[in-house]
Design a protein around this motif. Structure first.
Motif, PDB file in Angstrom:
ATOM      1  N   THR A   1       7.942 -12.225   7.971  1.00  0.00           N
ATOM      2  CA  THR A   1       8.427 -12.461   6.614  1.00  0.00           C
ATOM      3  C   THR A   1       9.940 -12.543   6.619  1.00  0.00           C
ATOM      4  O   THR A   1      10.600 -11.930   7.452  1.00  0.00           O
ATOM      5  CB  THR A   1       7.989 -11.318   5.679  1.00  0.00           C
ATOM      6  OG1 THR A   1       8.793 -10.160   5.985  1.00  0.00           O
ATOM      7  CG2 THR A   1       6.530 -10.959   5.873  1.00  0.00           C
TER       8      THR A   1
ATOM      9  N   ILE B   1       3.704 -12.988   0.715  1.00  0.00           N
ATOM     10  CA  ILE B   1       3.480 -12.077   1.843  1.00  0.00           C
ATOM     11  C   ILE B   1       2.057 -11.523   1.792  1.00  0.00           C
ATOM     12  O   ILE B   1       1.346 -11.489   2.798  1.00  0.00           O
ATOM     13  CB  ILE B   1       4.507 -10.923   1.820  1.00  0.00           C
ATOM     14  CG1 ILE B   1       5.911 -11.449   2.128  1.00  0.00           C
ATOM     15  CG2 ILE B   1       4.123  -9.827   2.806  1.00  0.00           C
ATOM     16  CD1 ILE B   1       7.010 -10.400   2.024  1.00  0.00           C
TER      17      ILE B   1
ATOM     18  N   THR C   1       7.020  -5.894   1.758  1.00  0.00           N
ATOM     19  CA  THR C   1       5.867  -5.871   2.663  1.00  0.00           C
ATOM     20  C   THR C   1       5.033  -4.599   2.512  1.00  0.00           C
ATOM     21  O   THR C   1       3.802  -4.640   2.490  1.00  0.00           O
ATOM     22  CB  THR C   1       6.350  -6.031   4.112  1.00  0.00           C
ATOM     23  OG1 THR C   1       7.159  -7.205   4.202  1.00  0.00           O
ATOM     24  CG2 THR C   1       5.186  -6.167   5.066  1.00  0.00           C
TER      25      THR C   1
END
Lengths: 416, 416
Positions: A8, A48, A76
């Motif tokens: 990411t 994500i 995340t």
């Protein structure tokens, strides 16, 4: 075992950061006999969660990197917890780590940073010795309710934090899960001066006959790393094959690069090197001085780009240059011998050639180079090489050949 | 506009190749105001088709790289044709290109290579000037039957083939499709000697007030590229802001790096540079000689790693070294002045410092460095810098500061 990566970070998609983590993880897993099945890069944000969900449906193990920091776009941790329906709890151990980390720097733990101590219920903390954000491990049973069976690891983005965590936390678990994980070995033989296709020709048939061996080649800075992985016995047998066929071209068996090897060999012998470079323009000196401890083996170097510099500082006679040309065996030898004399070193490497893109002639095209090595009490060696292509590549391959010449003299294995 | 990348190639997942294409494409698209929405890397094989299908469902434009070559595992062309239900036809133009390419090398076109001349019906050929595999463009209407609306581009994997094709074939089309594509401009201001956070502090507020401006920062080799993109008027206004705040720190406005700028400035003036390096070990000479044409401005360089070398070759008095230490303003000045004299150049740069990891003291910790510049008919400049960290980074930042010192003298803009 099916392993996927999810990286990411908007900076990766904007191209502001090159994704070196992915290549590094790919190599580490290849050494364990696992090929990454897919890699997905998504920007910071809601996507994500989607990317992790998609990967977890396909894979046994999902490694996610980035987005564990303290800022608003670091999502995340929260995305994964939401995906798996896990509540977040403040972890006392992580909080202590954060407090100690900031106390050392004379700062309090900000509210934003405190978020990093929130741990989804059921996940394990992976300690981060090199930063504030801990990693997290979600065992496969946490995704079972969604019908998946994926172990999910969240790892920090910065390489100096990610790499030790992969080695100590991820690989340890993978080895337990892999059928041959505990007994598996990997060995890298770094081969110099031989092209990949010649290496394949020399050893591949024999290596393919070894049961259980995983074989890989990785070209790196002009050398080829031959990667041998598998059970100990297979790796040992394979290493013997490569050593038998290419022994004198093996620079190291522990991933050390040639300048590290050469500096160590010189240091062990208490010997000194000097350099006299024309077309490589300081590349050899630069590589030698990249090695910590170089000052014990290297004192004097010249970059004699102009003919007058070769004459003035190395004592190369102007007539020699006029008669044979600056790019000639005679001038290379005179440069090395001049550098040896004017430095008092035990060895002196010299290089004179045509890096291009201009300056070539039909007799001496761009890429032509002479390399010489003068040593106290030994005959001077001189070799000719031809490396056309970009200046970068010319300098790399030429400096590589020069360092290898010195390695061969130090080991007493003759010119190839 | 939603753009996705699909990079194919087992070597990317094994980590044998670092995915530099992806970063490069990310930067090119960012300059057009488009952020890549997702990037997927899959191995050679059947999964290519799946990855393209998934991306085409989400995106307006899919850029696929790799797998267009002649070998059995090059499946991108066939996978895409099968996905879109398109027949393949031999393309006479591509066949001609292949025949000419191989005739030049005295070889016939092999059956395997001929596959590269097969073009799915309805797709356009994107010429490849640097290799055999042409690119292919599938207009969005070809995916309409599947309910998608995605333009699909297939591009070769090798960077020297991919990059010119993206510039000439992909970007041209993207500019037509983007609302402001035709009028959009991008400008990179390369700033040296100022950290990213200081740049942000100096200009970001003013830049954020400019309507339509896309702003980005990219740290590259110790410098910061400030990326200004948007309509011409916005870019012009933004450039004026940055020039006003940081003018003397702007190395180039055309992405040239500092060694290229310095070599050109010297060449324009018909002047010569010499170098006397201790701790940087030849990095400055190496960077200068990375530039084609360096031989017109650079003739003599020394790597005086040992104190005796500083004394013998540059005439630095041993007492000066004993009194002030090798890492001192006095020794840096004497090195530069010695190099100027012994080379006959117009300018001489010198560097003396402690690269580490060992050798530091409380007064002169690792990372301490003195840089001097002596020039004919001008006073010698000397500056002190402190760059702790790895040897690599120390050498990079120190050589950067040295080259900037010379740039400032050549432009008459004084030391900062």
């Amino acid at each position: 075992m099916n392993v996927e990566l999810v990286n990411t970070g908007t900076e990766l998609l904007l191209g502001d950061t090159i994704n070196t983590n992915a290549a590094w993880i790919g190599q580490r897993l290849a050494a364990l006999g696992v090929q990454v099945a897919r890699q997905t890069i998504v920007p910071d944000g809601a996507v994500i969660r989607t990317a992790i969900a998609e990967a977890a449906q396909r894979a046994d193990v999902v490694l996610v990197s980035g987005g564990l920091g303290p800022t608003n776009d670091d999502l995340t941790r929260e995305s994964t917890a939401a995906l798996l329906n896990l509540d977040m709890e403040l972890d006392a151990g992580v909080m202590q780590h954060l407090e100690a980390y900031f106390a050392k720097r004379g700062k309090p733990v900000s509210a934003a940073t405190q978020r990093q101590a929130m741990v989804p219920r059921g996940a394990s903390v992976l300690p981060n010795a090199f930063g504030t954000a801990p990693g997290l491990y979600f065992p496969a049973e946490l995704s079972a309710a969604l019908g998946w069976n994926a172990h999910i690891f969240l790892l920090p983005g910065p390489p100096r934090e990610l790499k030790p965590m992969v080695e100590s936390e991820v690989e340890t678990r993978l080895r337990q899960w892999l059928p041959d994980g505990a007994s598996r070995r990997v060995l890298y033989l770094k081969v110099t001066g031989v092209g990949e296709s010649d290496i394949v020709e020399a050893v591949e048939k024999q290596l393919e006959a070894i049961p259980g061996l995983d074989l890989g080649y990785c070209i790196r800075n002009g050398d080829v790393d031959v990667r041998l992985a598998g059970p100990q016995a297979a790796v040992d047998a394979a290493a013997d094959v490569v050593r038998g066929a290419l022994g004198d071209c093996i620079v190291s068996e522990d991933r050390r690069i040639i300048e590290e090897v050469v500096v160590q060999l010189l240091a062990e012998r208490g010997q000194w090197l000097s350099t006299a470079e024309s077309c490589t323009g300081g590349t050899i000196a630069n590589r030698i001085t990249d090695v910590s401890g170089a000052s014990r083996v290297f004192g004097h170097g010249w970059v004699t780009y102009a003919n007058e510099a070769k004459h003035q500082h190395l004592g190369v006679p102007m007539e020699l240059i006029e008669t044979h040309g600056a790019v000639s065996e005679e001038v290379a030898r005179a440069m090395a011998e001049g550098a040896l004399k004017n430095s008092g070193a035990d060895h002196a490497l010299s290089v004179t050639g045509i890096a291009g893109p201009t300056g070539g002639t039909p007799e001496k095209p761009v890429g032509t180079v002479w390399i010489a090595l003068a040593s106290k009490g030994a005959e001077t060696w001189a070799i000719k090489r031809f490396s056309p292509g970009s200046r970068d590549r010319f300098k790399l391959l030429t400096s590589q050949a020069a360092l290898d010449l010195l390695r061969r003299r130090l080991l007493g294995i003759g010119v190839r």
